[in-house]
Design an enzyme around this catalytic site. Structure first.
Site, PDB file in Angstrom:
ATOM      1  N   ASP A  13       0.824  -1.210   0.000  1.00  0.00           N
ATOM      2  CA  ASP A  13       0.000   0.000   0.000  1.00  0.00           C
ATOM      3  C   ASP A  13       0.861   1.265   0.000  1.00  0.00           C
ATOM      4  OD1 ASP A  13      -2.355   1.373  -0.019  1.00  0.00           O
ATOM      5  OD2 ASP A  13      -2.875   0.951   2.075  1.00  0.00           O
ATOM      6  N   HIS A  50       2.998   3.676  -8.947  1.00  0.00           N
ATOM      7  CA  HIS A  50       2.867   2.248  -9.266  1.00  0.00           C
ATOM      8  C   HIS A  50       4.145   1.721  -9.914  1.00  0.00           C
ATOM      9  CE1 HIS A  50      -1.155   2.472  -7.951  1.00  0.00           C
ATOM     10  NE2 HIS A  50      -1.652   3.103  -8.999  1.00  0.00           N
ATOM     11  N   LEU A  85      11.948 -20.045  -4.801  1.00  0.00           N
ATOM     12  CA  LEU A  85      10.882 -19.194  -4.264  1.00  0.00           C
ATOM     13  C   LEU A  85       9.632 -19.209  -5.144  1.00  0.00           C
ATOM     14  CD1 LEU A  85       9.984 -16.717  -2.345  1.00  0.00           C
ATOM     15  CD2 LEU A  85      10.921 -15.268  -4.142  1.00  0.00           C
TER      16      LEU A  85
HETATM   17  C1  V07 Z   1       1.615  -3.948  -9.720  1.00  0.00           C
HETATM   18  C2  V07 Z   1       3.395  -2.630  -8.524  1.00  0.00           C
HETATM   19  C3  V07 Z   1       3.527  -2.994  -7.064  1.00  0.00           C
HETATM   20  C4  V07 Z   1       2.723  -2.100  -6.159  1.00  0.00           C
HETATM   21  C5  V07 Z   1       1.264  -2.382  -6.160  1.00  0.00           C
HETATM   22  C6  V07 Z   1       0.431  -1.916  -7.332  1.00  0.00           C
HETATM   23  C7  V07 Z   1       1.136  -1.748  -8.645  1.00  0.00           C
HETATM   24  C8  V07 Z   1       4.048  -6.448 -10.208  1.00  0.00           C
HETATM   25  C9  V07 Z   1       2.966  -7.034 -10.828  1.00  0.00           C
HETATM   26  C10 V07 Z   1       2.909  -8.354 -11.434  1.00  0.00           C
HETATM   27  C11 V07 Z   1       1.730  -9.094 -11.443  1.00  0.00           C
HETATM   28  C12 V07 Z   1       1.671 -10.377 -11.998  1.00  0.00           C
HETATM   29  C13 V07 Z   1       2.812 -10.920 -12.519  1.00  0.00           C
HETATM   30  C14 V07 Z   1       3.994 -10.228 -12.530  1.00  0.00           C
HETATM   31  C15 V07 Z   1       4.043  -8.951 -11.980  1.00  0.00           C
HETATM   32  C16 V07 Z   1       1.928  -6.100 -10.700  1.00  0.00           C
HETATM   33  C17 V07 Z   1      -0.141  -5.135 -10.850  1.00  0.00           C
HETATM   34  C18 V07 Z   1       0.306  -4.031 -10.174  1.00  0.00           C
HETATM   35  C19 V07 Z   1      -1.541  -5.206 -11.332  1.00  0.00           C
HETATM   36  F1  V07 Z   1       2.776 -12.167 -13.047  1.00  0.00           F
HETATM   37  N1  V07 Z   1       3.723  -5.254  -9.737  1.00  0.00           N
HETATM   38  N2  V07 Z   1       2.427  -5.026 -10.026  1.00  0.00           N
HETATM   39  N3  V07 Z   1       0.657  -6.169 -11.123  1.00  0.00           N
HETATM   40  N4  V07 Z   1       2.047  -2.821  -9.021  1.00  0.00           N
END
Ligand code: V07
Length: 257
Positions: A35, A52, A146
């Site tokens: 968050d 983000h 992991l």
């Molecule tokens: C997202 C970055 C981290 C902070 C929270 C919101 C934004 C990595 C992924 C991801 C998801 C699936 C995957 C590989 C990477 C991700 C979303 C948002 C929607 F297989 N960061 N991140 N997906 N944020």
């Protein structure tokens, strides 16, 4: 020692040795509610998407350190079923992040023998997002290191409703009797059935609530909260959370001895 590189400064030497002697108590499964990305951007008068993007870099950093420490499962709450209510441009940007992340990090994921998994409603995701995640899951499915588990389009109550429906269908079809149902039976119908329960939950950015995250699975989990915003969260914060977990575990051990 594997901790060395995360504790270059002298003031952390003590913490390092404490962690060293408790290597057996490294939590197997750590879940994180990431968050504070929007707030991080707002403080810098930047658009939310900049937060983000910065948050994605933190995901990489924390996945690395979790891997180095020998954590077995790292579950990251990346997108909740509630997040669809955000502005369309922000949602579209968020849905581009899995591809971005995997484009850049998949080679290292393979080198590190990390296995990418996902919980949540994959069917609700845009086609391009699904494709990127499926590709990464397929490519890393035999990796034994992991488990990097993303909660995407995930909501815990929806997960429980879905589990109840399939369980009751089995009852209706005579494959399961009501008398047979135990906690373990319920567990088998959840999206996390193959994973150990989280030992430690971390939530950044000062909010102290679960926001519909893993309600069943967190029944016995230790919680650790920090004011630090997710883009600012670093290796030292992560180690601090683990150390707090180890201290609580030791106290509990003392009482039961
Ligand atoms: C997202 C970055 C981290 C902070 C929270 C919101 C934004 C990595 C992924 C991801 C998801 C699936 C995957 C590989 C990477 C991700 C979303 C948002 C929607 F297989 N960061 N991140 N997906 N944020």
């Amino acid at each position: 020692m594997i901790f060395k590189k995360f504790f270059k400064k002298a003031k952390f030497e003590k913490r390092e040795s404490e962690l060293d002697s408790n290597i057996e108590e490294i939590p197997s499964h750590i879940a994180i509610i990431m968050d504070g990305n929007g707030r991080w951007a707002k403080r810098r008068a930047m658009p939310r998407i900049a937060g983000h993007q910065e948050g994605m870099k933190t995901v990489r950093r924390i996945a690395r350190v979790a891997d180095e420490l020998g954590v077995k499962v790292l579950t990251l709450y990346a997108f909740s079923t509630e997040n669809w209510k955000r502005p369309k441009t922000e949602v579209e940007y968020l849905m581009s992040l899995p591809e971005k992340f995997l484009d850049e990090f998949l080679p290292e994921i393979m080198e590190r023998n990390i296995c990418v998994q996902m919980i949540g409603e994959k069917e609700g995701l845009p086609e391009h997002t699904k494709r990127a995640i499926n590709k990464a899951m397929e490519k890393t499915k035999n990796n034994t290191g992991l488990i990097l588990n993303f909660a995407l389009n995930y909501g815990s109550r929806a997960e429980i409703v879905k589990a109840m429906k399939s369980m009751m269908k089995e009852v209706q079809e005579g494959k399961l009797t009501i008398e047979e149902i135990t906690e373990e039976t319920v567990n088998q119908y959840l999206m996390t059935s193959h994973l150990p329960e989280p030992d430690l939950l971390i939530r950044t950015s000062g909010e102290v609530r679960l926001s519909n995250f893993m309600l069943w699975q967190l029944a016995y989990t230790e919680f650790w909260f920090t004011e630090t915003l997710w883009p600012d969260f670093d290796e030292e914060d992560f180690m601090e959370a683990i150390q707090a977990y180890q201290k609580r575990n030791r106290r509990y051990g003392g009482l039961t001895d």
